[in-house]
Write a protein that holds these residues in place. Structure first.
Motif, mmCIF file in Angstrom:
data_model
loop_
_atom_site.group_PDB
_atom_site.id
_atom_site.type_symbol
_atom_site.label_atom_id
_atom_site.label_comp_id
_atom_site.label_asym_id
_atom_site.label_seq_id
_atom_site.Cartn_x
_atom_site.Cartn_y
_atom_site.Cartn_z
ATOM 1 N N UNK A 151 0.820 -1.208 0.000
ATOM 2 C CA UNK A 151 0.000 0.000 0.000
ATOM 3 C C UNK A 151 0.858 1.263 0.000
ATOM 4 N N UNK A 152 2.036 1.189 0.604
ATOM 5 C CA UNK A 152 2.949 2.334 0.562
ATOM 6 C C UNK A 152 3.491 2.518 -0.851
ATOM 7 N N UNK A 153 3.844 1.405 -1.510
ATOM 8 C CA UNK A 153 4.418 1.477 -2.849
ATOM 9 C C UNK A 153 3.414 1.957 -3.894
ATOM 10 N N UNK A 154 2.124 1.727 -3.655
ATOM 11 C CA UNK A 154 1.109 2.129 -4.633
ATOM 12 C C UNK A 154 0.290 3.326 -4.157
ATOM 13 N N UNK A 155 0.746 3.998 -3.117
ATOM 14 C CA UNK A 155 -0.005 5.133 -2.563
ATOM 15 C C UNK A 155 -0.142 6.271 -3.570
#
Length: 534
Positions: A5-9
């Motif tokens: 979720x951090x990488x695709x935020x």
């Protein structure tokens, strides 16, 4: 692997891509609302009595008196028997002699016999049902609840098998395969030559129904961001399911023949197949399989749809390899059982409520709308265990209160039953979303399917809860209310996932209260074993 979720935020949470995934996945579950509760109309039992052949030369008085009167167990009123008639040989003899029933002949002395020539069914509500076509009454009435149980046995099988297949071959593939299965076999079911064939097709339809739902549910849960995921997994999917449920009594009102009704329910399924080109695979699942390029291609497509410039590198191979090797450390996960007896028993019971069956079913469907909205509110702002406890315990309490209502206060009893269903439906929606939060990506579809499989045991039993009405009207409510309240109390023992990120690996999972110490000891032993093997 760094947090997905951090990488695709950078995609945001509610761009065009997320809107497309959200609504298309929700639309795919509308036929599930048709299928799972269509049996209310397909197998309803119209008023019936033994057939007296029209060619017999009986006087009007004897033809009207050929069926003995029996005391109805529920109301105590005298009603015509559904499974017996006066012996026609004697009745014909009395008619030919000009004797009058109740005047010249004491009817209590006339021998009785079964419905040797079949039954005649009232057609004021239905042209035909599977009950009237194959005479699933009297000595064969046990086949009626068994029909629903066969369907839910298919649901049970699909819950377990499809989860493993989806974790192996992908959520998208499994979803569209099972949509096709559900549609094709519903179509074949409409041409069933016998009850046995009908049940065999119904089993396969049940398999496709749950497999489609779970795959779509997991696919949306894994693609959408945290806030949108909460809406999708509680209100979104369930509101569209309720829409299908609401359309069912409307369609059944205009189509009174069970074969034509099944055709009407099957044909819309073919409209979903073109959605293959608009619904993507889960990037989380692709990463768990080491298919990094495919996952990155989907995320870049999402960025393009949302008109956002993605970073040069989204997922690195080294991170994913480390992630995949870590998955081999564990091979177990905790199991949860859920109870669905109350939900399905109350839904299937709509045909037995006072009043019109179409209106009662529509009311039962409408009750689910605010229930699903409440499930989203609870899931958004309340702890999971507290939400489950309150809704289940309240639902059970309302069902138990029905026993305190006098028999003549029918509408108060119906209000309590619908209120109980409202609470149970809310908990039903929370449980699905809660389960998806507890399990990691690599096991999510299998775990949700396995938990759903355990719940199907309740679904299989549910039709027989309704069957208990023939012995006591109160008995189904006492059993449903007690079980639901008990499960509400047991839900307080479950792990809490409120405010936690969606787990990708087994070590990210939440644990049952008191199990953290055991888990730490197990990890310590595994690390020691790894050091020794090196």
């Amino acid at each position: 692997m760094a947090d997905y979720e951090v990488q695709t935020a950078f995609l945001g949470e509610w761009g065009r891509f997320q809107q497309q995934v959200f609504f298309l996945l929700c639309v795919t579950v509308i036929p599930n609302g048709f299928t799972i509760l269509a049996i209310v109309f397909l197998a309803d039992t119209p008023p019936h009595r033994c057939l007296v052949p029209a060619h017999l030369n009986l006087s009007a008085a004897w033809r009207n008196s050929s069926i003995p009167l029996e005391t109805e167990s529920q109301t105590g009123a005298l009603v015509p028997s559904k499974c017996a008639r006066y012996r026609l040989k004697d009745v014909l003899s009395f008619s030919e002699k000009g004797l009058l029933p109740g005047v010249d002949v004491n009817l209590s002395n006339v021998p009785k016999e079964g419905c040797l020539d079949g039954w005649e069914y009232d057609q004021s509500v239905y042209i035909s049902t599977i009950t009237s076509e194959w005479d699933l009454v009297c000595d064969d009435r046990w086949k009626n609840p068994l029909t629903s149980s066969v369907f839910f046995s298919g649901v049970l099988t699909g819950s377990f098998i499809s989860g493993q297949l989806a974790d192996r071959y992908g959520r998208k593939v499994m979803m569209f395969v099972t949509i096709t299965v559900q549609t094709v076999f519903t179509l074949i079911q409409a041409f069933s030559p016998s009850w046995t064939v009908f049940c065999a097709m119904f089993f396969v339809v049940g398999y496709g129904k749950i497999s489609n739902y779970i795959s779509a549910f997991v696919l949306g849960t894994e693609i959408l961001g945290p806030r949108v995921r909460t809406i999708f997994s509680t209100a979104g999917m369930n509101l569209f399911f309720a829409l299908g449920y609401m359309l069912l009594p409307i369609l059944a009102f205009f189509i009174r023949d069970w074969r034509m009704l099944l055709l009407g329910l099957a044909l819309p399924g073919f409209l979903y197949l073109p959605l293959w080109w608009y619904i993507p695979e889960s990037p989380r699942w692709l990463l768990s399989q080491g298919r990094v390029q495919e996952a990155e291609a989907i995320v870049r497509y999402a960025a393009k749809r949302n008109k956002i410039e993605p970073p040069p590198v989204i997922f690195s191979f080294s991170q994913c390899n480390k992630y995949l090797s870590h998955l081999c450390i564990h091979n177990d996960y905790p199991h949860r059982n859920t109870v669905t007896i109350s939900y399905f028993a109350l839904s299937l019971n709509t045909a037995n409520l006072h009043g019109n069956v179409h209106f009662n079913t529509l009311l039962s469907a409408l009750i689910e709308i605010p229930a699903y909205i409440l499930s989203w509110v609870l899931f958004r702002w309340c702890p999971r265990r507290l939400s489950l406890f309150l809704t289940l315990f309240m639902g059970g309490s309302f069902l138990l209160l029905i026993q305190c209502i006098p028999a003549n206060m029918i509408y108060i009893a119906i209000t309590l039953e619908m209120t109980g269903k409202f609470a149970v439906t809310t908990s039903f929606a929370v449980i699905y979303a809660y389960t998806a939060e507890l399990y990691p990506t690599v096991l999510r579809n299998t775990a949700l399917g396995t938990c759903s499989m355990a719940a199907r045991i309740g679904s299989i039993i549910a039709p027989y809860f309704i069957y208990l009405r023939s012995y006591s009207i109160s008995l189904p409510y006492i059993l449903m209310g007690s079980l639901t309240a008990l499960v509400g109390l047991l839900s307080l023992l479950l792990p809490e996932s409120y405010g936690m990120p969606l787990p990708d690996t087994i070590t990210h999972m939440q644990h049952f209260p008191g199990s953290q110490k055991k888990k730490s000891e197990k990890l310590r032993r595994i690390k020691n074993l790894q050091i020794l093997t090196k």
